[in-house]
Each structure stands twice: as structure tokens, then as C-alpha cells.
Scaffold this active site. Sequence first.
Site, PDB file in Angstrom:
ATOM      1  N   SER A 110       0.816  -1.226   0.000  1.00 13.84           N
ATOM      2  CA  SER A 110       0.000   0.000   0.000  1.00 13.84           C
ATOM      3  C   SER A 110       0.842   1.265   0.000  1.00 13.84           C
ATOM      4  CB  SER A 110      -0.888   0.037   1.251  1.00 13.84           C
ATOM      5  OG  SER A 110      -1.671  -1.089   1.316  1.00 13.84           O
ATOM      6  N   THR A 112       4.019   1.254   1.972  1.00 16.61           N
ATOM      7  CA  THR A 112       4.754   1.218   3.250  1.00 16.61           C
ATOM      8  C   THR A 112       6.142   1.855   3.120  1.00 16.61           C
ATOM      9  OG1 THR A 112       3.847  -1.029   3.265  1.00 16.61           O
ATOM     10  CG2 THR A 112       5.179  -0.358   5.170  1.00 16.61           C
ATOM     11  N   THR A 113       6.845   1.469   2.064  1.00 19.56           N
ATOM     12  CA  THR A 113       8.227   1.945   1.874  1.00 19.56           C
ATOM     13  C   THR A 113       8.234   3.473   1.758  1.00 19.56           C
ATOM     14  OG1 THR A 113       8.507  -0.075   0.562  1.00 19.56           O
ATOM     15  CG2 THR A 113      10.297   1.520   0.504  1.00 19.56           C
ATOM     16  N   HIS A 177       2.285  -4.624   9.699  1.00 22.23           N
ATOM     17  CA  HIS A 177       1.126  -4.948   8.856  1.00 22.23           C
ATOM     18  C   HIS A 177       0.000  -5.532   9.708  1.00 22.23           C
ATOM     19  CE1 HIS A 177       3.278  -4.145   5.220  1.00 22.23           C
ATOM     20  NE2 HIS A 177       4.001  -5.229   5.197  1.00 22.23           N
ATOM     21  N   SER A 207      -0.029  -5.003  -7.283  1.00 21.52           N
ATOM     22  CA  SER A 207       1.303  -4.821  -6.707  1.00 21.52           C
ATOM     23  C   SER A 207       1.718  -6.068  -5.914  1.00 21.52           C
ATOM     24  CB  SER A 207       1.302  -3.574  -5.812  1.00 21.52           C
ATOM     25  OG  SER A 207       2.589  -3.345  -5.321  1.00 21.52           O
ATOM     26  N   GLY A 333       4.924   2.338  -9.089  1.00 23.56           N
ATOM     27  CA  GLY A 333       4.530   3.441  -8.217  1.00 23.56           C
ATOM     28  C   GLY A 333       3.466   4.337  -8.821  1.00 23.56           C
TER      29      GLY A 333
HETATM   30  P1  PAP Z   1       5.710  -3.543   1.441  1.00 24.07           P
HETATM   31  O1  PAP Z   1       4.343  -3.637   2.017  1.00 24.07           O
HETATM   32  O2  PAP Z   1       6.266  -4.865   1.007  1.00 24.07           O
HETATM   33  O3  PAP Z   1       6.652  -2.743   2.263  1.00 24.07           O
HETATM   34  P2  PAP Z   1       5.005  -1.305  -0.167  1.00 24.07           P
HETATM   35  O4  PAP Z   1       6.109  -0.338  -0.042  1.00 24.07           O
HETATM   36  O5  PAP Z   1       3.804  -1.111   0.700  1.00 24.07           O
HETATM   37  O6  PAP Z   1       5.556  -2.773   0.029  1.00 24.07           O
HETATM   38  O7  PAP Z   1       4.460  -1.345  -1.631  1.00 24.07           O
HETATM   39  C1  PAP Z   1       5.248  -1.269  -2.770  1.00 24.07           C
HETATM   40  C2  PAP Z   1       4.491  -0.422  -3.750  1.00 24.07           C
HETATM   41  O8  PAP Z   1       4.706   0.954  -3.430  1.00 24.07           O
HETATM   42  C3  PAP Z   1       4.968  -0.619  -5.172  1.00 24.07           C
HETATM   43  O9  PAP Z   1       3.833  -0.360  -6.004  1.00 24.07           O
HETATM   44  P3  PAP Z   1       3.715  -0.937  -7.492  1.00 24.07           P
HETATM   45  O10 PAP Z   1       3.948  -2.411  -7.415  1.00 24.07           O
HETATM   46  O11 PAP Z   1       2.313  -0.615  -7.904  1.00 24.07           O
HETATM   47  O12 PAP Z   1       4.725  -0.235  -8.298  1.00 24.07           O
HETATM   48  C4  PAP Z   1       6.016   0.456  -5.265  1.00 24.07           C
HETATM   49  O13 PAP Z   1       6.349   0.804  -6.585  1.00 24.07           O
HETATM   50  C5  PAP Z   1       5.345   1.589  -4.534  1.00 24.07           C
HETATM   51  N1  PAP Z   1       6.299   2.583  -4.031  1.00 24.07           N
HETATM   52  C6  PAP Z   1       7.486   2.377  -3.424  1.00 24.07           C
HETATM   53  N2  PAP Z   1       8.072   3.535  -3.119  1.00 24.07           N
HETATM   54  C7  PAP Z   1       7.261   4.497  -3.561  1.00 24.07           C
HETATM   55  C8  PAP Z   1       7.336   5.937  -3.575  1.00 24.07           C
HETATM   56  N3  PAP Z   1       8.376   6.579  -3.064  1.00 24.07           N
HETATM   57  N4  PAP Z   1       6.315   6.628  -4.116  1.00 24.07           N
HETATM   58  C9  PAP Z   1       5.254   5.986  -4.651  1.00 24.07           C
HETATM   59  N5  PAP Z   1       5.121   4.637  -4.680  1.00 24.07           N
HETATM   60  C10 PAP Z   1       6.116   3.911  -4.144  1.00 24.07           C
END
Ligand code: PAP
Length: 368
Positions: A110, A112-113, A177, A207, A333
Site C-alpha cells: 500500500s 509502506t516503503t 502490517h 502490486s 509506483g
Molecule cells: P511492502 O508492504 O512490502 O513494504 P510497499 O512499499 O507497501 O511494500 O508497496 C510497494 C508499492 O509501493 C509498489 O507499487 P507498485 O507495485 O504498484 O509499483 C512500489 O512501486 C510503490 N512505491 C514504493 N516507493 C514508492 C514511492 N516513493 N512513491 C510511490 N510509490 C512507491
Amino acid sequence: MTKTMATSSIKTIPIIAIPNFAICHKLELLKEEGERRDLKRQEGGDEEGLSYEFREMLDSLPKERGWRTRYLYLFQGFWCQSKEIQAIISFQKHFQPLQNDVVIATIPKSGTTWLKALTFTLLNRYRFDPVSSTNTDHPLLTSNPHDLVPFFEYKLYANGGVPDLSGLASPRTFATHIPFGSLKGSIEKPGVKVVYLCRNPFDTFISSWHYINSIKSESVSPVSLDEGFDLYCRGVIGFGPFWEHMLGYWRESLKRPEKVLFLRYEDLKEDIESNLKRLASFLGVPFTDEEERKGVVKAISDLCSFKNLKKLEVNKSSKSIKNFENRHLFRKGEVSDWVNYLSPSQAERLLALVDDKLGGTGLTFRYS
Ligand code: PAP
């Protein structure tokens, strides 16, 4: 009036918000230890090292095919992997909240990063200046956000461990989570704040599907889009059902807005600066007029942007959470990538489900 409040909040920041290098070092040690254990786990299967009693308890739980591991178990009303259950039990037993703790909560994929990067940079902006173009030692440039804001269940309490958190400076910043119902007993202390980031279920599903197929070990067969979609719509996904995860935090944010801030990924994409200001105010460290003039809000937004984080070496070639490659955390993203994957009938099914489960709750999404 605004000026007075802003000045007083500046004075408190260096005392409450700055981590010291011991913390970064400590998190690094925790990371290394976690990596060693994760490697062992990956070599030996996801249920390696679980006690007999724990396995017996697992056997008593309903289970379904896992996405990345053999099974997902229904534990405390949500689906999760055996190792996550082990960590959550340890967390629930041992975690002692402190005033000013900040907990970032999400269902996986969602954003998180992104939220970890924003929160870390915001809370530490007086130690690590996000504006200075000569600032090459900002931790975000060399560490993945997951290494700066640790998960309870993947790092701190992984493998049922009990971490020593005594050296962490205030405000301690964690992530999880875990659904609200299973988290709330551990964070009920005045001053502990929760920031929840929600993303529309269509993009969250796509995603998740990409991520899981990118990181799963070769011994687990890939989850097809159709199969994953069916599991997702039945609620069977890590920490799901997704609607219950979102509703738990949504309802709490309505009931106690001073305790839980509910953010949306799509809103952050549309207007990051306003949402960053909301986050800063909620966490008690609002931007001052002078900071706004100096461009601090924009600098933090830029530093944490998808484009910037994705191109950093640490996010291209290193590993962080559970020893998985960071690059998979930065795919596209975007909002609405789901249109490239879901058939019209799948989109219809998911829309009807969202309507059924979330209609009338006030929780709505933007899908494009
Ligand atoms: P996690 O729950 O495993 O930590 P999380 O970071 O929640 O993962 O989700 C990754 C998604 O956030 C990816 O989406 P996508 O698969 O649709 O591309 C990732 O690209 C997106 N993401 C990571 N960093 C950013 C950012 N700085 N800005 C916008 N979207 C981001």
C-alpha cells in the site's frame, strides 16, 4: 499565534525526534542477525525452527494455500504465514509502548516503503537536512527505508525474538502490517500515534501479485493472476481480508483522530506536500513558516519520491526486508496500473466486493 506554536515545536524536535548513530548501528546489527536467520529459513523451508508446541497450535488453525509459502493460516481473524504468527505472538507478549512512539501501519503493497521514508525524513529533519544539496550523508541515500524504520514482525520480533529497544531515541518509529484489532492492545498508551496508509484494493492486488512472484523461492509454484485474484477476493492474502484490515484502521481514525491518522496512497500521489504537512502536524512536528519558505516540504517530498528512491544504488542492488532484493519494492509506483491486468469481469467482481464490504462505511477509493 501560528508562529508561537511553530517556534515551540522546533525547540522540542532536537530532544525528542533525533535518532543517534547507536540506533542506526543497532538496527544494522538487528538487520544482519535477521538476514542470517532468513537465509537459513529460505534454505530450510518456511516452517524451519518452529517448536513442537507452536506447530501443534498451527495445526489447529484453518489454513489455505499460501502465496509465497506453503500455507497461510487464519490467526486472530486474519491470514498470515507461520513465521509471522510466531513474531506477532512475541510482539504481543513483550512490546512495551512508550509515549511518543510512532507506528506506521499498512496492509502490504500500500506504500509502506514510501511512508517509512517520509516519516523518517520528517522526524529527523533537524539532524539530517533534506534541503542542503551538499548533504550527501542523509541516511535515506544509503539505506532502504525498511532499514530505517523496522517492522515489528519481520525484524524486531522475527523468529519469536525479544529485541532490546532500550537504546532507541524518542520518538521511536516502528512499522507493522498487523490489523488494528491485534495491534491495539500493544499500543494503548497516551501519546502513541498510528499512521495508516491505505491504497485502492485494485492496485494493491496487482502490486502484491507482482511482488510475490518476484521474490518467492523456486520451490514454490508461481501464483497465476487468476488464482491470486480469487484468493484475494476471498480475503486470503497476508494480513487480509483487505477490507477488514482497512476498516479496522478507518473506524479507529474516525473515533480517535488524534491517535490514528488515515492516509490514502492516491492522495499522496496527487498532492504529496499537503499530505506531508498533515502528517507533520499529526505527529506534533508541524512545519514552521520559515521551513515552508526554505522549501523543506518540497525537499522531503522530492527526496522520498519514487523516482529518487528507485535510482539509488541501495535500492537497486541491496537487500533489506527478510533478505529480499530492494529493487522489487520499486516497480511502477502509479495509480491505476490494474487496468493493464484485470479483465472486465474481474474488475466487476472486485468492485462489487468493495461495495458489499465497504459500502456505507464512508471509506471510498480513487482507482485512476
Ligand atoms: P511492502 O508492504 O512490502 O513494504 P510497499 O512499499 O507497501 O511494500 O508497496 C510497494 C508499492 O509501493 C509498489 O507499487 P507498485 O507495485 O504498484 O509499483 C512500489 O512501486 C510503490 N512505491 C514504493 N516507493 C514508492 C514511492 N516513493 N512513491 C510511490 N510509490 C512507491
